[in-house]
Scaffold this active site. Sequence first.
Site, PDB file in Angstrom:
ATOM      1  N   LYS A 194       0.853  -1.188   0.000  1.00 13.27           N
ATOM      2  CA  LYS A 194       0.000   0.000   0.000  1.00 13.27           C
ATOM      3  C   LYS A 194       0.887   1.236   0.000  1.00 13.27           C
ATOM      4  O   LYS A 194       1.719   1.412   0.888  1.00 13.27           O
ATOM      5  CB  LYS A 194      -0.900  -0.016   1.233  1.00 13.27           C
ATOM      6  N   ASP A 312     -15.799   0.643   9.341  1.00 13.72           N
ATOM      7  CA  ASP A 312     -15.979   0.542   7.887  1.00 13.72           C
ATOM      8  C   ASP A 312     -16.188  -0.920   7.482  1.00 13.72           C
ATOM      9  O   ASP A 312     -15.580  -1.405   6.529  1.00 13.72           O
ATOM     10  CB  ASP A 312     -14.781   1.137   7.151  1.00 13.72           C
TER      11      ASP A 312
END
Length: 588
Positions: A194, A312
């Site tokens: 990432k 989330d």
Amino acid sequence: MSSCVSSQPSSNRAAPQDELGGRGSSSSESQKPCEALRGLSSLSIHLGMESFIVVTECEPGCAVDLGLARDRPLEADGQEVPLDTSGSQARPHLSGRKLSLQERSQGGLAAGGSLDMNGRCICPSLPYSPVSSPQSSPRLPRRPTVESHHVSITGMQDCVQLNQYTLKDEIGKGSYGVVKLAYNENDNTYYAMKVLSKKKLIRQAGFPRRPPPRGTRPAPGGCIQPRGPIEQVYQEIAILKKLDHPNVVKLVEVLDDPNEDHLYMVFELVNQGPVMEVPTLKPLSEDQARFYFQDLIKGIEYLHYQKIIHRDIKPSNLLVGEDGHIKIADFGVSNEFKGSDALLSNTVGTPAFMAPESLSETRKIFSGKALDVWAMGVTLYCFVFGQCPFMDERIMCLHSKIKSQALEFPDQPDIAEDLKDLITRMLDKNPESRIVVPEIKLHPWVTRHGAEPLPSEDENCTLVEVTEEEVENSVKHIPSLATVILVKTMIRKRSFGNPFEGSRREERSLSAPGNLLTKKPTRECESLSELKEARQRRQPPGHRPAPRGGGGSALVRGSPCVESCWAPAPGSPARMHPLRPEEAMEPE
């Protein structure tokens, strides 16, 4: 900072391994510049870095596709983090074919697993077995997160080399960066890396902001709110480094250059991607939904036990691993709290999965655990119906439906009444009466009326605390090139002063080295001093000692101890008698 990472098995599994492994001669020649980037040369490349890297483990030939735009967080902008790929030409294409759930389960069993009485896959080759497996054993402690101190980037024909990682195609995209498929040459393993942009983190978060009004007090409940987006990333890293659970994705390595823009995080690659796409015309069966939902319950219970609110939860953040079990990913908007629950006041996450109390204009503070339970209810609804319970293309209308519209179930597919009851209790618009995780674990639909009980909290959870010091030290920074040059120059000159100030250090007298003025004299030095004192007592009063170096025995003249005892200190009058050992011990 939501990013949807998924992958599908490639039709040709050997090709990517050959391309990334560097077995050919051309690959070995392209790696020679990396060997030359050691020492100061490698540090000079740090100035060109602009990223943080996150890597996740993945299988050879895996790709990750993105979730739909409606599943992404509200802050997503869909822009890619710039990454230097100069000289890159054609990129290897990874297969875009997805496996159905039936193919996934068959592929998992063909790999050497078997099914227990509850339909769960038992994989003896894994470091741990599923929790409910009859052959389950205590999980091994997780491998510690690696913190790299040096980073070197080399552009090659079809990829970018970053330390031991070979970066290939983009497999995901989030609010603040991209996710790259990365191959680790040291352990021959694929990861998900990432790449985050610090500038984009600060810009999209709206910093700098005005300070809060005077007299504003923090929300009760001990919720720890990061001071800014960069600190929030560091908190996420510190949390992920401590988490160790089969249903939570693991952080492998973090790289950071404090003088540049980018941060690199390396995660394990969960090779089968998200559990499902929403919306879809092929929802899961009740048995498949129960299997995945049991994993979700255990993962959420573990996070809440560690005093973490995910905020989330959605299908695109539930990734399916090799063993067929899901792992919870993407902790970009998670919160850590103290006490029994987090009392929150801000609104983050994906709009279709937000709880009504977080959208209320009158309610200022709400429970964090209740938010995750609501999102779990929406996720379970998506499992069995293939769509969200509340939908609208306009964000304000969507918020209005979540707050006021009654829950409805489609006619097809027909589901059990127990499942309808569970979803209804999880999607209760009143957070005070909403069902909680311990009650969900005991619900008849979850346990199949007691046939598949979930493990207790003690069996599923072990508390891990994250201190403020660990948050500060969550990333090891790479020193700048100027600092390294200064330190190396000081070591070479054997001086703790700044060698570039222009002032020269006064030369030390060779007649009195510092170590001889401070260390204890040896027996040889003591015996020679006694001999000299006896000789002086036998000499007449007006006799002067012979000049230094002008006669005497070779033993006395060549002894460094006698040289130091007889030599006068620089700038001081010559002494008329030799130094005694106790006088030689006193530094001037």
